[in-house]
Design a protein around this motif. Structure first.
Motif, PDB file in Angstrom:
ATOM      1  N   GLN A   1       0.808  -1.238   0.000  1.00  0.00           N
ATOM      2  CA  GLN A   1       0.000   0.000   0.000  1.00  0.00           C
ATOM      3  C   GLN A   1       0.832   1.274   0.000  1.00  0.00           C
ATOM      4  O   GLN A   1       0.284   2.384  -0.063  1.00  0.00           O
ATOM      5  CB  GLN A   1      -0.968   0.029   1.191  1.00  0.00           C
ATOM      6  N   GLN A   2       2.177   1.131   0.065  1.00  0.00           N
ATOM      7  CA  GLN A   2       2.996   2.345  -0.071  1.00  0.00           C
ATOM      8  C   GLN A   2       2.794   2.954  -1.442  1.00  0.00           C
ATOM      9  O   GLN A   2       2.976   4.153  -1.636  1.00  0.00           O
ATOM     10  CB  GLN A   2       4.468   2.009   0.169  1.00  0.00           C
ATOM     11  N   ASN A   3       2.403   2.133  -2.411  1.00  0.00           N
ATOM     12  CA  ASN A   3       2.078   2.662  -3.739  1.00  0.00           C
ATOM     13  C   ASN A   3       0.584   2.995  -3.755  1.00  0.00           C
ATOM     14  O   ASN A   3      -0.259   2.110  -3.922  1.00  0.00           O
ATOM     15  CB  ASN A   3       2.412   1.628  -4.814  1.00  0.00           C
ATOM     16  N   ILE A   4       0.278   4.285  -3.605  1.00  0.00           N
ATOM     17  CA  ILE A   4      -1.147   4.648  -3.489  1.00  0.00           C
ATOM     18  C   ILE A   4      -1.822   4.756  -4.858  1.00  0.00           C
ATOM     19  O   ILE A   4      -3.031   4.926  -4.943  1.00  0.00           O
ATOM     20  CB  ILE A   4      -1.359   5.977  -2.712  1.00  0.00           C
ATOM     21  N   ALA A   5      -1.047   4.656  -5.941  1.00  0.00           N
ATOM     22  CA  ALA A   5      -1.620   4.901  -7.272  1.00  0.00           C
ATOM     23  C   ALA A   5      -2.352   3.677  -7.845  1.00  0.00           C
ATOM     24  O   ALA A   5      -3.246   3.827  -8.669  1.00  0.00           O
ATOM     25  CB  ALA A   5      -0.517   5.325  -8.233  1.00  0.00           C
ATOM     26  N   VAL A   6      -1.981   2.475  -7.392  1.00  0.00           N
ATOM     27  CA  VAL A   6      -2.437   1.255  -8.078  1.00  0.00           C
ATOM     28  C   VAL A   6      -3.968   1.119  -8.114  1.00  0.00           C
ATOM     29  O   VAL A   6      -4.555   0.735  -9.112  1.00  0.00           O
ATOM     30  CB  VAL A   6      -1.795   0.007  -7.412  1.00  0.00           C
ATOM     31  N   ARG A   7      -4.646   1.452  -7.001  1.00  0.00           N
ATOM     32  CA  ARG A   7      -6.111   1.290  -6.953  1.00  0.00           C
ATOM     33  C   ARG A   7      -6.848   2.632  -6.989  1.00  0.00           C
ATOM     34  O   ARG A   7      -7.985   2.758  -6.560  1.00  0.00           O
ATOM     35  CB  ARG A   7      -6.484   0.495  -5.697  1.00  0.00           C
ATOM     36  N   MET A   8      -6.180   3.667  -7.480  1.00  0.00           N
ATOM     37  CA  MET A   8      -6.723   5.024  -7.417  1.00  0.00           C
ATOM     38  C   MET A   8      -8.036   5.187  -8.204  1.00  0.00           C
ATOM     39  O   MET A   8      -8.900   5.966  -7.808  1.00  0.00           O
ATOM     40  CB  MET A   8      -5.665   5.987  -7.968  1.00  0.00           C
ATOM     41  N   THR A   9      -8.200   4.451  -9.320  1.00  0.00           N
ATOM     42  CA  THR A   9      -9.407   4.605 -10.152  1.00  0.00           C
ATOM     43  C   THR A   9     -10.668   4.309  -9.331  1.00  0.00           C
ATOM     44  O   THR A   9     -11.619   5.102  -9.316  1.00  0.00           O
ATOM     45  CB  THR A   9      -9.338   3.647 -11.372  1.00  0.00           C
ATOM     46  N   GLY A  10     -10.677   3.163  -8.659  1.00  0.00           N
ATOM     47  CA  GLY A  10     -11.849   2.783  -7.877  1.00  0.00           C
ATOM     48  C   GLY A  10     -12.020   3.660  -6.643  1.00  0.00           C
ATOM     49  O   GLY A  10     -13.139   4.045  -6.279  1.00  0.00           O
ATOM     50  N   ILE A  11     -10.911   4.005  -5.997  1.00  0.00           N
ATOM     51  CA  ILE A  11     -10.972   4.814  -4.772  1.00  0.00           C
ATOM     52  C   ILE A  11     -11.582   6.183  -5.083  1.00  0.00           C
ATOM     53  O   ILE A  11     -12.441   6.689  -4.346  1.00  0.00           O
ATOM     54  CB  ILE A  11      -9.560   4.949  -4.161  1.00  0.00           C
ATOM     55  N   ARG A  12     -11.164   6.765  -6.206  1.00  0.00           N
ATOM     56  CA  ARG A  12     -11.716   8.066  -6.614  1.00  0.00           C
ATOM     57  C   ARG A  12     -13.241   7.977  -6.752  1.00  0.00           C
ATOM     58  O   ARG A  12     -13.972   8.825  -6.254  1.00  0.00           O
ATOM     59  CB  ARG A  12     -11.096   8.468  -7.962  1.00  0.00           C
ATOM     60  N   ARG A  13     -13.701   6.912  -7.394  1.00  0.00           N
ATOM     61  CA  ARG A  13     -15.154   6.750  -7.627  1.00  0.00           C
ATOM     62  C   ARG A  13     -15.900   6.581  -6.288  1.00  0.00           C
ATOM     63  O   ARG A  13     -16.996   7.109  -6.115  1.00  0.00           O
ATOM     64  CB  ARG A  13     -15.361   5.533  -8.526  1.00  0.00           C
ATOM     65  N   LEU A  14     -15.288   5.866  -5.338  1.00  0.00           N
ATOM     66  CA  LEU A  14     -15.942   5.685  -4.032  1.00  0.00           C
ATOM     67  C   LEU A  14     -16.116   7.028  -3.333  1.00  0.00           C
ATOM     68  O   LEU A  14     -17.166   7.309  -2.739  1.00  0.00           O
ATOM     69  CB  LEU A  14     -15.133   4.744  -3.138  1.00  0.00           C
ATOM     70  N   PHE A  15     -15.086   7.877  -3.399  1.00  0.00           N
ATOM     71  CA  PHE A  15     -15.199   9.199  -2.767  1.00  0.00           C
ATOM     72  C   PHE A  15     -16.282  10.033  -3.456  1.00  0.00           C
ATOM     73  O   PHE A  15     -17.022  10.760  -2.794  1.00  0.00           O
ATOM     74  CB  PHE A  15     -13.856   9.930  -2.810  1.00  0.00           C
ATOM     75  N   GLU A  16     -16.372   9.916  -4.789  1.00  0.00           N
ATOM     76  CA  GLU A  16     -17.405  10.691  -5.495  1.00  0.00           C
ATOM     77  C   GLU A  16     -18.799  10.217  -5.095  1.00  0.00           C
ATOM     78  O   GLU A  16     -19.698  11.037  -4.846  1.00  0.00           O
ATOM     79  CB  GLU A  16     -17.191  10.571  -7.011  1.00  0.00           C
ATOM     80  N   LEU A  17     -18.980   8.905  -4.971  1.00  0.00           N
ATOM     81  CA  LEU A  17     -20.285   8.380  -4.547  1.00  0.00           C
ATOM     82  C   LEU A  17     -20.584   8.788  -3.103  1.00  0.00           C
ATOM     83  O   LEU A  17     -21.717   9.143  -2.764  1.00  0.00           O
ATOM     84  CB  LEU A  17     -20.312   6.854  -4.686  1.00  0.00           C
ATOM     85  N   ALA A  18     -19.580   8.771  -2.258  1.00  0.00           N
ATOM     86  CA  ALA A  18     -19.780   9.135  -0.847  1.00  0.00           C
ATOM     87  C   ALA A  18     -20.108  10.614  -0.689  1.00  0.00           C
ATOM     88  O   ALA A  18     -20.871  11.003   0.205  1.00  0.00           O
ATOM     89  CB  ALA A  18     -18.531   8.787  -0.039  1.00  0.00           C
ATOM     90  N   GLY A  19     -19.545  11.436  -1.572  1.00  0.00           N
ATOM     91  CA  GLY A  19     -19.778  12.877  -1.462  1.00  0.00           C
ATOM     92  C   GLY A  19     -20.939  13.364  -2.321  1.00  0.00           C
ATOM     93  O   GLY A  19     -21.321  14.535  -2.227  1.00  0.00           O
ATOM     94  N   GLY A  20     -21.475  12.461  -3.178  1.00  0.00           N
ATOM     95  CA  GLY A  20     -22.555  12.875  -4.071  1.00  0.00           C
ATOM     96  C   GLY A  20     -22.095  13.923  -5.074  1.00  0.00           C
ATOM     97  O   GLY A  20     -22.852  14.830  -5.423  1.00  0.00           O
TER      98      GLY A  20
END
Ligand SMILES: C[S@@+](CC[C@H](N)C(=O)[O-])C[C@H]1O[C@@H](n2cnc3c(N)ncnc32)[C@H](O)[C@@H]1O
Length: 353
Positions: free
Chosen positions: A77-96
């Motif tokens: 997990q020191q490499n934060i870029a690998v799963r960034m696509t899905g993580i970004r979408r989760l934040f967008e859904l959480a914030g509406g």
């Protein structure tokens, strides 16, 4: 016992390695005053919850025991870029919001299965205006200790019983490990999440659909080749809808979200090899190190497993960007870089309080 005196009585209770509840509260008061104001160790049942926490030692603590993958997990997990696509979408859904950059600076979000704070570190890059808005919450001592040592607001608690005041959070996320919550306890977790949400706040639950290629990875690869195995049930869309409804949430939606693993490097070999290392470490696939395997052999074994499991049909998912993502692991060139991409589709439920 009044809440204040209960907290006083609990101050000497063991909490993190070498840190009792009192020392933890002092640290948070000094370093994360907003989190301190949101804490509630005086809730009914807190004493019992702390006693249960003291018994927990799960596979995410260390690599030292026969059933651990914590150290290698944190290394990946020191490499934060690998799963960034899905993580970004989760934040967008959480914030509406359509774009993570539109999240308000005062946004408060509780990440219930935070590990050592990957989502907090990702949001710092994706939406720097939300400075320390993510609270990292996890049941594993080493995960929470690592997050606190990195200066992140963090708390050790079981997702089934939160030491957080009611109606304090704009959003709660249960992601990247929701299947670790036993089926019978999922409603309790959803209700706890709903309790701490402020009215209008959103709860996002991310997991993988039972029977899908994304779930197959866990049964075929992780269960067979990791020290701890992976005997966990994933979710169905109906189960997510029912759970969110039972927690009293409304406006419930279930999405299929594209949530790949992506590694960029200067050469084809490095991109594929480094992504194989990431998968090996994150999932603790020590069974693939058998014999006197070289690093290259292990990488080839990991990549082969990924090809066997992450294989999607043309109509799978209905995920975001359906027309652009590869249907199986691929290595390709973009500009001057090589990209290794392992496709994955997550099942994500969202409900509003
Ligand atoms: C797969 S890791 C995910 C960590 C991080 N979110 C990430 O994406 O890298 C799952 C985490 O859930 C935690 N966990 C499992 N069951 C839990 C529970 N009942 N309450 C709180 N945390 C739990 C584990 O300790 C582990 O750190």
């Amino acid at each position: 016992m009044k809440a204040q005196s209960l907290v006083h009585a609990l101050r000497d209770t063991a909490y993190l390695d070498g840190i009792d509840v009192g020392a933890y509260l002092d640290l948070v008061r000094e370093q994360h005053p907003q989190l301190y104001a949101e804490l509630d160790f005086g809730r009914d049942g807190a004493q019992q919850a702390l006693a249960s926490l003291a018994q927990v030692f799960n596979e995410f603590e260390t690599d030292d025991r026969d059933n651990g993958r914590g150290d290698s997990y944190r290394r990946a997990q020191q490499n934060i870029a690998v799963r960034m696509t899905g993580i970004r979408r989760l934040f967008e859904l959480a914030g509406g919001v359509q774009d993570v950059r539109d999240l308000p600076p005062t946004w408060r979000i509780l990440d219930l299965l935070a590990g050592d704070g990957l989502l907090t570190r990702a949001l710092r890059v994706l939406a720097p205006q939300v400075r320390d808005g993510v609270i990292s919450s996890d049941i594993a001592r080493t995960m929470v200790t690592a997050a606190l040592a990195a200066g992140l607001p963090a708390i050790r608690q079981d997702a089934r019983f939160l030491f957080i005041r009611s109606t304090t959070m704009d959003a709660v996320i249960l992601a990247y490990g929701s299947h670790h919550v036993p089926s019978d306890d999922r409603t309790t977790v959803f209700q706890e999440a709903a309790r701490v949400l402020r009215p209008g706040g959103r709860f996002v639950v991310h997991d993988f659909e039972e029977g899908s290629p994304s779930a197959r990875w866990f049964s075929e690869a992780v269960h067979r080749h990791s020290a701890a195995g992976h005997p966990y049930r994933h979710f169905t869309a109906e189960e997510l809808r029912r759970g969110l409804g039972a927690a009293g949430l409304r406006g419930i939606r279930v999405h299929r979200v594209y949530d790949p693993f992506i590694m960029r490097a200067a050469t084809r070999e490095d991109a594929a090899g480094q992504l194989a290392d990431y998968m090996h470490d994150m999932y603790g696939l020590c069974g693939l190190d058998r014999g006197d395997a070289t690093r290259e052999t292990v990488r080839a074994r990991v990549w082969h497993l990924c090809e066997e499991c992450f294989c999607f049909g043309p109509h799978d998912g209905g995920a975001d960007h359906t027309d652009t993502w590869p249907r199986h692991p691929a290595v390709y060139r973009v500009g001057g870089q090589w990209v290794a991409e392992i496709p994955r589709i997550a099942l994500v439920g969202v409900g509003e309080k």
